[in-house]
Scaffold this active site. Structure first.
Site, PDB file in Angstrom:
ATOM      1  N   GLU A 180       0.828  -1.206   0.000  1.00 30.91           N
ATOM      2  CA  GLU A 180       0.000   0.000   0.000  1.00 30.91           C
ATOM      3  C   GLU A 180       0.864   1.258   0.000  1.00 30.91           C
ATOM      4  OE1 GLU A 180      -4.002  -1.355   2.408  1.00 30.91           O
ATOM      5  OE2 GLU A 180      -2.250  -0.796   3.582  1.00 30.91           O
ATOM      6  N   ASN A 219       2.978  -8.900   5.845  1.00 30.59           N
ATOM      7  CA  ASN A 219       3.534  -7.570   6.120  1.00 30.59           C
ATOM      8  C   ASN A 219       2.456  -6.494   6.128  1.00 30.59           C
ATOM      9  OD1 ASN A 219       6.004  -8.787   6.172  1.00 30.59           O
ATOM     10  ND2 ASN A 219       6.677  -8.044   4.196  1.00 30.59           N
ATOM     11  N   GLY A 220       1.454  -6.671   6.997  1.00 28.85           N
ATOM     12  CA  GLY A 220       0.343  -5.730   7.037  1.00 28.85           C
ATOM     13  C   GLY A 220       0.311  -4.919   8.317  1.00 28.85           C
ATOM     14  N   THR A 243      -2.229  -4.630  10.194  1.00 21.71           N
ATOM     15  CA  THR A 243      -2.939  -5.446  11.184  1.00 21.71           C
ATOM     16  C   THR A 243      -1.956  -6.249  12.016  1.00 21.71           C
ATOM     17  OG1 THR A 243      -4.835  -5.658   9.690  1.00 21.71           O
ATOM     18  CG2 THR A 243      -4.668  -7.257  11.482  1.00 21.71           C
ATOM     19  N   GLU A 251      -5.748   4.782   8.985  1.00 18.00           N
ATOM     20  CA  GLU A 251      -4.956   5.312   7.879  1.00 18.00           C
ATOM     21  C   GLU A 251      -4.832   6.827   7.995  1.00 18.00           C
ATOM     22  OE1 GLU A 251      -7.826   3.646   7.494  1.00 18.00           O
ATOM     23  OE2 GLU A 251      -7.598   1.970   6.088  1.00 18.00           O
ATOM     24  N   GLU A 265      16.409 -22.159  -3.932  1.00 18.05           N
ATOM     25  CA  GLU A 265      16.695 -22.524  -5.323  1.00 18.05           C
ATOM     26  C   GLU A 265      16.769 -21.290  -6.220  1.00 18.05           C
ATOM     27  OE1 GLU A 265      17.717 -25.205  -8.070  1.00 18.05           O
ATOM     28  OE2 GLU A 265      16.723 -26.069  -6.307  1.00 18.05           O
ATOM     29  N   ARG A 279      18.845 -18.714  -6.251  1.00 22.46           N
ATOM     30  CA  ARG A 279      19.004 -17.479  -5.470  1.00 22.46           C
ATOM     31  C   ARG A 279      17.645 -16.930  -5.031  1.00 22.46           C
ATOM     32  NH1 ARG A 279      22.552 -16.354  -9.711  1.00 22.46           N
ATOM     33  NH2 ARG A 279      21.347 -14.526 -10.413  1.00 22.46           N
ATOM     34  N   ASP A 313      19.355 -11.190  -6.544  1.00 19.68           N
ATOM     35  CA  ASP A 313      19.501 -12.156  -5.449  1.00 19.68           C
ATOM     36  C   ASP A 313      18.422 -11.877  -4.418  1.00 19.68           C
ATOM     37  OD1 ASP A 313      20.307 -13.870  -3.416  1.00 19.68           O
ATOM     38  OD2 ASP A 313      22.440 -13.443  -3.688  1.00 19.68           O
ATOM     39  N   ARG A 337      17.810 -13.836  -1.735  1.00 16.83           N
ATOM     40  CA  ARG A 337      18.033 -14.625  -0.530  1.00 16.83           C
ATOM     41  C   ARG A 337      18.123 -13.769   0.734  1.00 16.83           C
ATOM     42  NH1 ARG A 337      23.003 -18.148  -2.712  1.00 16.83           N
ATOM     43  NH2 ARG A 337      23.485 -16.069  -3.565  1.00 16.83           N
TER      44      ARG A 337
END
Length: 393
Positions: free
Chosen positions: A28, A140-141, A143, A163, A291, A293, A325, A327
């Site tokens: 967002e 990753n919110g 909430t 918000e 797998e 990277r 990459d 990783r």
């Protein structure tokens, strides 16, 4: 934007303050006011309504929703970010339920162990949101961030969020959020930094099995781990004493190289060299499911198709829409911490692995180079690793 540390944010929340939490640019990319239900008061809700202007919601842990029988607002959730709204509520002691005081009263009732499901009118004026298990490590919110932050303050896993909108009704982003922070003297953090903080301070790996593992390269102990926030399965093979600066190899899984002995890369040769070294000198190999990277097997094969057309291993990833990459080494760091290891000798030619482990509190005492012979098929690949990716080969 100028961000604060998670520690300062936790302190502010404990003091009953609201903070600003900003999510990722590819999500967002907005800022929410966040407060902890246990520490907030009527002024918190009033400030959110007056200055934030967005929808005031109440993130809660799944256990609270289940105890109070808060059903999902919609069984077929088509929200693009998967936000889990329950039916809206008012506490039965409220009147209209919309005032700052009454919304605070409703929010506080959510964390009162004496509250029963029948104590809420449905629908109402407060919108509970159910956080995913394991919080920002799973989603990753805002909430999940609110519930995680509540836990980090030592409070019940519940908060309120809103918000932040500009005066003209548009969503506040970037410099708008910075100005809002300065104007109201608030702490501001990112969800990304909260993820990193949790990974650094928590142990989220679980040992599921330990077996003896005889191999062509020696006899090892193999440990099988899972994590709390994904379905990944990770193994570590160990030999000898791990007490003093053990030798450690973090090896990213490579089906084509490790199993089929592909000569397009040096992965299989590096794994064999690592096993021989650990057998002779002692230490550990952590075998990570990364797998290609981090892009996965099929996408790696798609990258090979592009390489056959003249791309290199970096530009092929970029052409497919990935970074060179992807990783991350937090799981490896957590496995090391499981064994009470904080200092290691790292078998690697890749400086990013040094940085990746150090970011999670692992000190690299020494580097052990891992040079294997080139083949006629991987010369270009090796040159790209050296010249574009900074590998020390």
């Amino acid at each position: 934007m100028q961000f604060d540390t998670i520690e300062l944010a936790i302190e502010a929340l404990r003091n009953g303050e609201s903070i600003i939490v900003v999510d990722d640019e590819d999500r967002e990319n907005e800022g929410d006011l966040v407060a902890v239900t246990e520490w907030m008061d009527d002024n918190t809700i009033n400030f959110m309504a007056k200055e934030g202007r967005g929808l005031i919601c109440a993130p809660i842990d799944k256990s609270i929703a289940e105890r109070l029988k808060l059903q999902s607002m919609e069984q077929n959730n088509t929200d693009i970010y998967g936000t889990h709204f329950t039916v809206s509520i008012d506490h039965y002691k409220t009147t209209t339920g919309i005032s700052a005081h009454e919304r605070t009263q409703t929010a506080r009732a959510l964390i009162d162990e004496n509250t029963n499901p029948e104590d809420f009118h449905r629908p109402g004026h407060l919108f509970p949101l159910i956080a995913k298990e394991n919080g920002v490590l799973t989603r990753n919110g805002h909430t999940e961030a609110a519930v995680d932050l509540a836990r980090l303050t030592g409070a019940q896993p519940a908060g309120v969020i809103c918000e932040i909108m500009n005066d003209d009704g548009t969503m506040a982003k970037g410099e708008d959020l910075q100005s809002f922070k300065e104007r109201h003297h608030l702490k501001m953090i990112t969800i990304k930094s909260l993820v990193a903080f949790r990974k650094a301070v928590e142990l989220n790996v679980n040992l599921k099995a330990k077996v003896k593992m005889p191999t062509d390269f020696g006899h090892f102990d193999m440990y099988g781990f899972t994590t709390d926030y994904s379905d990944e399965e990770i193994v570590a093979i160990v030999k000898g004493d791990l007490k003093s600066n053990p030798n450690v190899r973090m090896h990213s899984a490579c089906l084509t190289g490790d199993i089929f002995h592909s000569q397009r890369c040096d992965c299989g040769a590096q794994l064999e060299a690592s096993m021989k070294y650990i057998d002779e000198h002692g230490g550990m190999i952590i075998y990570l499911p990364q797998e290609g990277r981090g892009i996965g097997l099929i996408n790696k094969l798609r990258a090979y198709e592009l390489i056959e057309k003249g791309y290199d291993t970096v530009t092929a990833n970029l052409a497919l829409g990935f970074d060179e990459d992807l990783r991350d080494y937090h799981v490896a760091a957590e496995i090391l911490k499981y064994f009470d290891i904080s200092e290691i000798n790292l078998l690697s030619n890749n400086p990013k692995k040094f940085e990746g482990l150090e970011d999670y509190g692992i000190e690299i005492v020494d580097r052990i180079e891992l040079i294997v012979p080139e083949t006629q098929y991987n010369h270009s690949y090796m040159e790209t690793k050296k010249n574009k990716m900074g590998h020390l080969i």
